[in-house]
Design a protein around this motif. Structure first.
Motif, PDB file in Angstrom:
ATOM      1  N   PRO A 183       0.867  -1.258  -0.121  1.00 50.08           N
ATOM      2  CA  PRO A 183       0.443   0.455   0.230  1.00 50.08           C
ATOM      3  C   PRO A 183       0.999   1.331  -0.061  1.00 50.08           C
ATOM      4  CG  PRO A 183      -0.780  -1.833   1.656  1.00 50.08           C
ATOM      5  CD  PRO A 183       0.602  -1.759   0.975  1.00 50.08           C
ATOM      6  N   LEU A 184       0.874   2.560  -0.765  1.00 49.43           N
ATOM      7  CA  LEU A 184       1.594   3.043  -0.759  1.00 49.43           C
ATOM      8  C   LEU A 184      -0.121   4.637  -0.948  1.00 49.43           C
ATOM      9  CD1 LEU A 184       3.153   2.959  -4.521  1.00 49.43           C
ATOM     10  CD2 LEU A 184       4.104   2.404  -1.809  1.00 49.43           C
ATOM     11  N   SER A 185       0.831   5.439   0.069  1.00 52.35           N
ATOM     12  CA  SER A 185       0.489   6.838  -0.071  1.00 52.35           C
ATOM     13  C   SER A 185      -0.451   7.847  -0.526  1.00 52.35           C
ATOM     14  CB  SER A 185       1.048   8.155   0.625  1.00 52.35           C
ATOM     15  OG  SER A 185       2.060   8.356   0.117  1.00 52.35           O
ATOM     16  N   ARG A 186      -0.973   9.016  -0.965  1.00 56.24           N
ATOM     17  CA  ARG A 186      -1.268   8.855  -2.235  1.00 56.24           C
ATOM     18  C   ARG A 186      -0.572   9.819  -2.779  1.00 56.24           C
ATOM     19  NH1 ARG A 186      -3.055  14.332  -3.257  1.00 56.24           N
ATOM     20  NH2 ARG A 186      -4.737  14.902  -5.717  1.00 56.24           N
ATOM     21  N   ALA A 187       0.407  10.741  -2.440  1.00 58.43           N
ATOM     22  CA  ALA A 187       1.829  10.986  -2.848  1.00 58.43           C
ATOM     23  C   ALA A 187       2.332   9.723  -3.736  1.00 58.43           C
ATOM     24  CB  ALA A 187       2.033  11.889  -1.783  1.00 58.43           C
ATOM     25  N   GLN A 188       2.591   9.222  -3.076  1.00 60.91           N
ATOM     26  CA  GLN A 188       3.650   7.659  -3.625  1.00 60.91           C
ATOM     27  C   GLN A 188       3.095   7.690  -5.008  1.00 60.91           C
ATOM     28  OE1 GLN A 188       4.501   6.287   0.044  1.00 60.91           O
ATOM     29  NE2 GLN A 188       6.089   6.286  -0.382  1.00 60.91           N
ATOM     30  N   PHE A 189       1.526   6.941  -4.610  1.00 62.63           N
ATOM     31  CA  PHE A 189       0.790   6.443  -5.546  1.00 62.63           C
ATOM     32  C   PHE A 189       0.460   6.896  -6.992  1.00 62.63           C
ATOM     33  CE2 PHE A 189      -3.120   4.635  -7.463  1.00 62.63           C
ATOM     34  CZ  PHE A 189      -3.041   3.198  -7.256  1.00 62.63           C
ATOM     35  N   ILE A 190      -0.068   7.950  -7.049  1.00 61.91           N
ATOM     36  CA  ILE A 190      -0.397   8.960  -8.200  1.00 61.91           C
ATOM     37  C   ILE A 190       0.401   9.293  -8.882  1.00 61.91           C
ATOM     38  CG2 ILE A 190      -1.514  10.517  -8.732  1.00 61.91           C
ATOM     39  CD1 ILE A 190      -3.409  11.155  -6.735  1.00 61.91           C
ATOM     40  N   PRO A 191       2.075   9.521  -8.792  1.00 64.91           N
ATOM     41  CA  PRO A 191       2.665   9.413  -9.291  1.00 64.91           C
ATOM     42  C   PRO A 191       3.622   8.057 -10.208  1.00 64.91           C
ATOM     43  CG  PRO A 191       3.666  11.219  -8.017  1.00 64.91           C
ATOM     44  CD  PRO A 191       2.404  10.095  -7.465  1.00 64.91           C
ATOM     45  N   LEU A 192       3.104   7.168  -9.494  1.00 62.22           N
ATOM     46  CA  LEU A 192       3.759   5.877  -9.639  1.00 62.22           C
ATOM     47  C   LEU A 192       2.726   5.266 -11.157  1.00 62.22           C
ATOM     48  CD1 LEU A 192       5.617   4.132  -6.980  1.00 62.22           C
ATOM     49  CD2 LEU A 192       6.225   4.524  -8.656  1.00 62.22           C
ATOM     50  N   ARG A 193       1.012   5.875 -10.900  1.00 64.77           N
ATOM     51  CA  ARG A 193      -0.063   5.437 -11.407  1.00 64.77           C
ATOM     52  C   ARG A 193       0.085   6.017 -12.943  1.00 64.77           C
ATOM     53  NH1 ARG A 193      -5.295   7.242  -9.804  1.00 64.77           N
ATOM     54  NH2 ARG A 193      -4.529   9.133 -10.656  1.00 64.77           N
ATOM     55  N   SER A 194       0.879   6.959 -13.009  1.00 61.14           N
ATOM     56  CA  SER A 194       1.245   7.886 -13.658  1.00 61.14           C
ATOM     57  C   SER A 194       2.252   7.239 -14.985  1.00 61.14           C
ATOM     58  CB  SER A 194       1.655   9.186 -13.800  1.00 61.14           C
ATOM     59  OG  SER A 194       1.542   9.859 -15.563  1.00 61.14           O
ATOM     60  N   LYS A 195       3.343   6.674 -14.555  1.00 57.71           N
ATOM     61  CA  LYS A 195       4.269   5.835 -15.293  1.00 57.71           C
ATOM     62  C   LYS A 195       3.952   4.426 -15.865  1.00 57.71           C
ATOM     63  CE  LYS A 195       8.011   8.221 -12.371  1.00 57.71           C
ATOM     64  NZ  LYS A 195       8.832   8.295 -12.145  1.00 57.71           N
ATOM     65  N   LEU A 196       3.248   3.570 -14.900  1.00 55.64           N
ATOM     66  CA  LEU A 196       2.055   2.749 -15.464  1.00 55.64           C
ATOM     67  C   LEU A 196       1.436   3.186 -17.318  1.00 55.64           C
ATOM     68  CD1 LEU A 196       1.020   0.853 -12.524  1.00 55.64           C
ATOM     69  CD2 LEU A 196       2.698   0.148 -13.907  1.00 55.64           C
ATOM     70  N   VAL A 197       1.274   4.490 -17.439  1.00 54.79           N
ATOM     71  CA  VAL A 197       0.540   4.446 -17.937  1.00 54.79           C
ATOM     72  C   VAL A 197      -0.950   4.835 -18.447  1.00 54.79           C
ATOM     73  CG1 VAL A 197       0.998   5.092 -20.380  1.00 54.79           C
ATOM     74  CG2 VAL A 197       2.513   4.000 -19.528  1.00 54.79           C
ATOM     75  N   VAL A 198      -1.389   4.434 -16.295  1.00 52.54           N
ATOM     76  CA  VAL A 198      -3.305   4.697 -16.617  1.00 52.54           C
ATOM     77  C   VAL A 198      -3.343   5.822 -15.866  1.00 52.54           C
ATOM     78  CG1 VAL A 198      -4.555   3.197 -14.548  1.00 52.54           C
ATOM     79  CG2 VAL A 198      -2.656   2.321 -15.457  1.00 52.54           C
ATOM     80  N   THR A 199      -3.841   6.571 -17.254  1.00 49.85           N
ATOM     81  CA  THR A 199      -4.726   7.652 -17.155  1.00 49.85           C
ATOM     82  C   THR A 199      -6.281   8.066 -17.802  1.00 49.85           C
ATOM     83  OG1 THR A 199      -4.352   7.847 -19.262  1.00 49.85           O
ATOM     84  CG2 THR A 199      -2.411   8.418 -17.771  1.00 49.85           C
ATOM     85  N   ASP A 200      -6.612   9.069 -16.972  1.00 51.17           N
ATOM     86  CA  ASP A 200      -8.032   9.160 -17.085  1.00 51.17           C
ATOM     87  C   ASP A 200      -8.399   9.172 -18.231  1.00 51.17           C
ATOM     88  OD1 ASP A 200     -10.524  10.159 -16.889  1.00 51.17           O
ATOM     89  OD2 ASP A 200     -10.425  11.964 -15.735  1.00 51.17           O
ATOM     90  N   GLY A 201      -8.973   8.115 -18.975  1.00 51.49           N
ATOM     91  CA  GLY A 201      -9.209   8.433 -20.341  1.00 51.49           C
ATOM     92  C   GLY A 201     -10.987   9.519 -20.595  1.00 51.49           C
ATOM     93  N   ASP A 202     -11.565   9.801 -19.730  1.00 49.23           N
ATOM     94  CA  ASP A 202     -12.682  11.071 -19.628  1.00 49.23           C
ATOM     95  C   ASP A 202     -12.514  11.829 -20.655  1.00 49.23           C
ATOM     96  OD1 ASP A 202     -15.616  11.432 -18.602  1.00 49.23           O
ATOM     97  OD2 ASP A 202     -14.427  13.363 -18.475  1.00 49.23           O
ATOM     98  N   PRO A 203     -10.917  12.623 -21.105  1.00 46.27           N
ATOM     99  CA  PRO A 203     -11.252  13.421 -22.439  1.00 46.27           C
ATOM    100  C   PRO A 203     -11.365  12.430 -23.717  1.00 46.27           C
ATOM    101  CG  PRO A 203      -9.659  14.033 -20.714  1.00 46.27           C
ATOM    102  CD  PRO A 203     -10.144  12.901 -19.852  1.00 46.27           C
ATOM    103  N   ILE A 204     -10.588  12.035 -23.273  1.00 49.33           N
ATOM    104  CA  ILE A 204     -10.999  11.378 -25.034  1.00 49.33           C
ATOM    105  C   ILE A 204     -11.888  10.733 -25.775  1.00 49.33           C
ATOM    106  CG2 ILE A 204     -10.178   8.763 -25.369  1.00 49.33           C
ATOM    107  CD1 ILE A 204      -7.564   9.081 -24.244  1.00 49.33           C
ATOM    108  N   LEU A 205     -12.718   9.960 -24.028  1.00 49.45           N
ATOM    109  CA  LEU A 205     -14.133   9.557 -24.700  1.00 49.45           C
ATOM    110  C   LEU A 205     -15.829  10.914 -24.818  1.00 49.45           C
ATOM    111  CD1 LEU A 205     -14.587   7.522 -21.197  1.00 49.45           C
ATOM    112  CD2 LEU A 205     -14.156   6.447 -23.744  1.00 49.45           C
ATOM    113  N   GLN A 206     -14.907  11.942 -23.987  1.00 51.71           N
ATOM    114  CA  GLN A 206     -16.100  13.177 -24.330  1.00 51.71           C
ATOM    115  C   GLN A 206     -15.538  13.410 -25.967  1.00 51.71           C
ATOM    116  OE1 GLN A 206     -15.040  16.301 -21.753  1.00 51.71           O
ATOM    117  NE2 GLN A 206     -16.004  15.000 -20.062  1.00 51.71           N
ATOM    118  N   GLY A 207     -13.974  13.329 -26.715  1.00 50.99           N
ATOM    119  CA  GLY A 207     -13.711  13.306 -27.820  1.00 50.99           C
ATOM    120  C   GLY A 207     -14.257  12.957 -28.410  1.00 50.99           C
ATOM    121  N   CYS A 208     -14.680  11.718 -28.095  1.00 55.57           N
ATOM    122  CA  CYS A 208     -15.343  10.791 -29.072  1.00 55.57           C
ATOM    123  C   CYS A 208     -16.588  10.767 -29.851  1.00 55.57           C
ATOM    124  CB  CYS A 208     -15.557   9.206 -28.909  1.00 55.57           C
ATOM    125  SG  CYS A 208     -13.273   8.646 -29.090  1.00 55.57           S
ATOM    126  N   ASN A 209     -17.340  11.372 -28.269  1.00 58.78           N
ATOM    127  CA  ASN A 209     -19.085  11.623 -28.338  1.00 58.78           C
ATOM    128  C   ASN A 209     -19.311  12.987 -28.777  1.00 58.78           C
ATOM    129  OD1 ASN A 209     -19.872   9.681 -27.355  1.00 58.78           O
ATOM    130  ND2 ASN A 209     -19.284  10.333 -25.306  1.00 58.78           N
TER     131      ASN A 209
END
Length: 216
Positions: A189-215
């Motif tokens: 388990p990691l803190s928010r400060a550690q977790f979010i940057p590593l999640r970004s490096k795993l290329v797990v990102t918010d797809g909502d802007p992409i979905l809105q663009g498709c609509n």
């Protein structure tokens, strides 16, 4: 869970997860049903691998604290409903991997959790978070076991790519700092400060802007 407060990380760093945690036992039927459905998320959400793998270790002896932590995972999912892998066209098909182990992190048996994430062309193609079967006598032993598993996966991927006619140079193995260790998100388990940057490096990102663009 519709009115629950979203969580920025799937697991709490201050609540130790173990079989005997002092809280009352609870019905495992709902827990197993939810966790079974979550298993499929790990196919496209490496940021959830450790949390789901860890929670699955308590299905046979469920307590209220375990169920509360599962609810936290669900609150994290609520916040990241549109998140997923963002695959990009690579400039080169380099292959590299990150391997890590959390020595003795299991509070019940003192076994270690090992993990890896492998990239091809900058995109993650294989990842794993798993508890080692036997107790490692040192952090070095736990790390070597993780590296051995990672190397086997790398060799399998290189053979597969070779059969597809895609030559890949032998990946370089070198020490990196803890801040750059992307597999760290898969071992504890990691803190928010550690977790979010590593999640970004795993290329797990918010797809909502992409979905809105498709609509549009």
């Amino acid at each position: 869970m519709s009115g629950a407060k979203p969580s920025s990380a799937p697991l709490c760093t201050t609540t130790p997860l173990k079989l005997q945690d002092g809280s009352a036992a609870t019905d495992a039927k709902v827990f197993r049903s939810i966790l079974g459905a979550m298993q499929y998320l790990t196919l496209t959400r490496p940021d959830l691998c450790f949390a789901i793998n860890k929670m699955s270790q308590f299905m046979h002896q469920l307590t209220q604290i375990h169920f509360q932590q599962l609810q936290r995972v669900m609150r994290y999912l609520k916040l990241t409903m549109n998140f997923g892998l963002t695959l990009k066209k690579p400039t080169s098909l380099s292959l590299y991997a990150y391997s890590d182990a959390d020595w003795g992190g299991n509070l019940d048996h003192r076994t270690s959790t090992y993990a890896f994430v492998i990239y091809v062309g900058g995109n993650p193609v294989s990842w794993l978070s798993k508890r080692q079967r036997t107790v490692a006598r040192s952090s070095t032993e736990a790390e070597y076991r993780s590296i051995a598993t990672t190397t086997a996966e790398i060799m399998w991927l290189m053979n597969l790519l070779s059969e597809l006619g895609i030559p890949i140079p032998t990946p370089t193995v070198s020490h990196i700092s803890t801040m750059d260790q992307r597999a760290d998100i898969l071992t504890k388990p990691l803190s928010r400060a550690q977790f979010i940057p590593l999640r970004s490096k795993l290329v797990v990102t918010d797809g909502d802007p992409i979905l809105q663009g498709c609509n549009r």
